[in-house]
Design a protein around this motif. Sequence first.
Motif, PDB file in Angstrom:
ATOM      1  N   HIS A  66      88.284  21.917  98.654  1.00 40.13           N
ATOM      2  CA  HIS A  66      87.014  21.296  98.611  1.00 40.13           C
ATOM      3  C   HIS A  66      86.319  22.160 100.062  1.00 40.13           C
ATOM      4  O   HIS A  66      86.862  22.835 100.642  1.00 40.13           O
ATOM      5  CB  HIS A  66      87.100  19.776  99.229  1.00 40.13           C
ATOM      6  CG  HIS A  66      87.430  19.852 100.505  1.00 40.13           C
ATOM      7  ND1 HIS A  66      88.957  19.842 101.076  1.00 40.13           N
ATOM      8  CD2 HIS A  66      86.822  19.211 101.742  1.00 40.13           C
ATOM      9  CE1 HIS A  66      89.031  19.440 102.111  1.00 40.13           C
ATOM     10  NE2 HIS A  66      87.831  19.201 102.594  1.00 40.13           N
ATOM     11  N   THR A  67      84.753  21.929  99.861  1.00 38.78           N
ATOM     12  CA  THR A  67      84.249  22.464 101.125  1.00 38.78           C
ATOM     13  C   THR A  67      83.635  21.309 101.616  1.00 38.78           C
ATOM     14  O   THR A  67      83.038  20.207 100.977  1.00 38.78           O
ATOM     15  CB  THR A  67      83.060  23.538 100.778  1.00 38.78           C
ATOM     16  OG1 THR A  67      82.578  23.818 101.847  1.00 38.78           O
ATOM     17  CG2 THR A  67      82.232  22.953  99.470  1.00 38.78           C
ATOM     18  N   ASP A  68      83.418  21.103 103.125  1.00 40.02           N
ATOM     19  CA  ASP A  68      83.376  19.751 103.676  1.00 40.02           C
ATOM     20  C   ASP A  68      81.788  19.557 103.238  1.00 40.02           C
ATOM     21  O   ASP A  68      80.725  20.262 103.519  1.00 40.02           O
ATOM     22  CB  ASP A  68      83.412  19.846 105.212  1.00 40.02           C
ATOM     23  CG  ASP A  68      84.776  20.157 105.774  1.00 40.02           C
ATOM     24  OD1 ASP A  68      85.520  19.566 104.773  1.00 40.02           O
ATOM     25  OD2 ASP A  68      85.017  20.675 106.652  1.00 40.02           O
ATOM     26  N   GLY A  69      81.432  18.072 102.929  1.00 39.73           N
ATOM     27  CA  GLY A  69      80.269  17.598 102.862  1.00 39.73           C
ATOM     28  C   GLY A  69      79.360  18.152 101.788  1.00 39.73           C
ATOM     29  O   GLY A  69      78.225  17.942 101.618  1.00 39.73           O
ATOM     30  N   ALA A  70      80.102  18.596 100.576  1.00 38.36           N
ATOM     31  CA  ALA A  70      79.328  19.043  99.400  1.00 38.36           C
ATOM     32  C   ALA A  70      78.721  18.068  98.783  1.00 38.36           C
ATOM     33  O   ALA A  70      77.531  18.181  98.097  1.00 38.36           O
ATOM     34  CB  ALA A  70      80.669  19.606  98.462  1.00 38.36           C
ATOM     35  N   TYR A  71      78.864  16.646  98.855  1.00 34.65           N
ATOM     36  CA  TYR A  71      78.372  15.658  98.288  1.00 34.65           C
ATOM     37  C   TYR A  71      77.118  15.027  98.962  1.00 34.65           C
ATOM     38  O   TYR A  71      76.441  14.126  98.644  1.00 34.65           O
ATOM     39  CB  TYR A  71      79.690  14.297  98.333  1.00 34.65           C
ATOM     40  CG  TYR A  71      80.087  14.063  99.712  1.00 34.65           C
ATOM     41  CD1 TYR A  71      79.340  13.315 100.635  1.00 34.65           C
ATOM     42  CD2 TYR A  71      81.153  14.819 100.185  1.00 34.65           C
ATOM     43  CE1 TYR A  71      79.975  13.368 101.734  1.00 34.65           C
ATOM     44  CE2 TYR A  71      81.842  14.708 101.268  1.00 34.65           C
ATOM     45  CZ  TYR A  71      81.044  13.915 102.142  1.00 34.65           C
ATOM     46  OH  TYR A  71      81.692  13.739 103.489  1.00 34.65           O
ATOM     47  N   LEU A  72      76.813  15.853 100.015  1.00 32.43           N
ATOM     48  CA  LEU A  72      75.542  15.569 100.684  1.00 32.43           C
ATOM     49  C   LEU A  72      74.319  16.347 100.310  1.00 32.43           C
ATOM     50  O   LEU A  72      74.665  17.486 100.060  1.00 32.43           O
ATOM     51  CB  LEU A  72      75.774  15.687 102.320  1.00 32.43           C
ATOM     52  CG  LEU A  72      76.954  14.761 102.950  1.00 32.43           C
ATOM     53  CD1 LEU A  72      77.236  15.194 104.543  1.00 32.43           C
ATOM     54  CD2 LEU A  72      76.415  13.417 102.875  1.00 32.43           C
ATOM     55  N   PRO A  73      73.241  15.833 100.660  1.00 28.68           N
ATOM     56  CA  PRO A  73      72.097  16.985 100.296  1.00 28.68           C
ATOM     57  C   PRO A  73      71.896  17.925 101.279  1.00 28.68           C
ATOM     58  O   PRO A  73      71.680  19.019 100.759  1.00 28.68           O
ATOM     59  CB  PRO A  73      70.803  15.887 100.515  1.00 28.68           C
ATOM     60  CG  PRO A  73      71.316  14.612 100.309  1.00 28.68           C
ATOM     61  CD  PRO A  73      72.645  14.599 100.856  1.00 28.68           C
ATOM     62  N   ALA A  74      72.284  18.038 102.137  1.00 28.33           N
ATOM     63  CA  ALA A  74      72.599  19.010 102.967  1.00 28.33           C
ATOM     64  C   ALA A  74      74.101  19.360 103.630  1.00 28.33           C
ATOM     65  O   ALA A  74      74.382  18.398 104.585  1.00 28.33           O
ATOM     66  CB  ALA A  74      71.631  18.686 104.690  1.00 28.33           C
ATOM     67  N   PRO A  75      74.733  19.886 103.028  1.00 27.48           N
ATOM     68  CA  PRO A  75      76.155  19.707 103.239  1.00 27.48           C
ATOM     69  C   PRO A  75      76.606  20.599 104.703  1.00 27.48           C
ATOM     70  O   PRO A  75      75.931  21.218 105.203  1.00 27.48           O
ATOM     71  CB  PRO A  75      76.971  20.865 102.116  1.00 27.48           C
ATOM     72  CG  PRO A  75      75.777  20.962 101.201  1.00 27.48           C
ATOM     73  CD  PRO A  75      74.511  20.494 101.981  1.00 27.48           C
ATOM     74  N   HIS A  76      77.764  20.089 105.245  1.00 30.55           N
ATOM     75  CA  HIS A  76      78.219  20.475 106.554  1.00 30.55           C
ATOM     76  C   HIS A  76      78.036  22.088 106.582  1.00 30.55           C
ATOM     77  O   HIS A  76      78.778  22.725 105.674  1.00 30.55           O
ATOM     78  CB  HIS A  76      79.513  20.016 106.966  1.00 30.55           C
ATOM     79  CG  HIS A  76      79.461  18.529 106.718  1.00 30.55           C
ATOM     80  ND1 HIS A  76      80.703  17.824 106.566  1.00 30.55           N
ATOM     81  CD2 HIS A  76      78.634  17.545 106.856  1.00 30.55           C
ATOM     82  CE1 HIS A  76      80.538  16.487 106.545  1.00 30.55           C
ATOM     83  NE2 HIS A  76      79.029  16.477 106.746  1.00 30.55           N
TER      84      HIS A  76
END
Length: 283
Positions: free
Chosen positions: A103-113
């Motif tokens: 995975h890549t962190d925060g991919a599920y957020l509109p502005a990923p980490h």
Amino acid sequence: MPSVTNASGPIGAEVRGVDLSGEVDDALFARLRDLLHARGVVVVRGQHLTEADQVAFAGRFGSLQKILFSEHLVPGYPELFLISNVVEGGRNVGNTDAGRFWHTDGAYLPAPHRISMLYAVEVPHRDGRPLGDTVFTGMAAAYDALPRATKARIAGLKAIHSLVHRYETKTGSPEDLVARTRKYPPAAHPLVVRHPDTGRQCLYVSEGYTTGIEGMGEAQARELIDALCAHAVRPEFHYRHRWEVGDLLIWDNRQTLHKATFDYLPAERRLMRRATVSGEAFA
Ligand code: SIN
């Protein structure tokens, strides 16, 4: 003077001879940031960082995330959370499950980490050998190596990434944790992102979070996602991090995927402190 050694693959670099506790001067910070952009993953060995040191250094990269699952926060530091198999007083001191899937962190957020960093407090060993490596794969090299026809096929497509998917279908997580993930609706990002600092094109897809492709039927999308994920994690794109206590491992989520290795037993203690730098939506 710091010594810098690049790993043999397309990503990864090791830095020795610097001290990131207390004030870090601008020149050293800029050098580490540029190295991170160039190599995707950087380990700074031999550190002795307090929680405050880690927060201060991580904060140089941008604003820090407040953590989703509050039972694993470091008391007094809402920007730090623990990843660990250590049990104290009958409870896990940290998240025992982080990094189980690519995975890549925060991919599920509109502005990923943007950037994440783990500081190694305790590293499990067996017969003198460290366990619990973290493996990274380089998504710019993975994109470059795609056949031209695949690059043309995926240009302009957007993929859907979901935290709920990760918790509901993959981990067998307890119901309360699954329920908490439902407040994060899926986010769409380009399948190919242009890295804002290097200008390189990077694949942006992962086993852990990617569930579909906008405008494409489910079966066809699944087939394409699986093929891209299998390609992206080919060993020639990897950097495998073998931990030492005192490592500060920094990675750029826009150009890498990562995965933890669960090859240690409950009695073989592993304790990591993580800070995460917020990001921006992809253009
Ligand atoms: C993570 O995915 O952030 C954790 C990786 C690890 O514990 O090795």
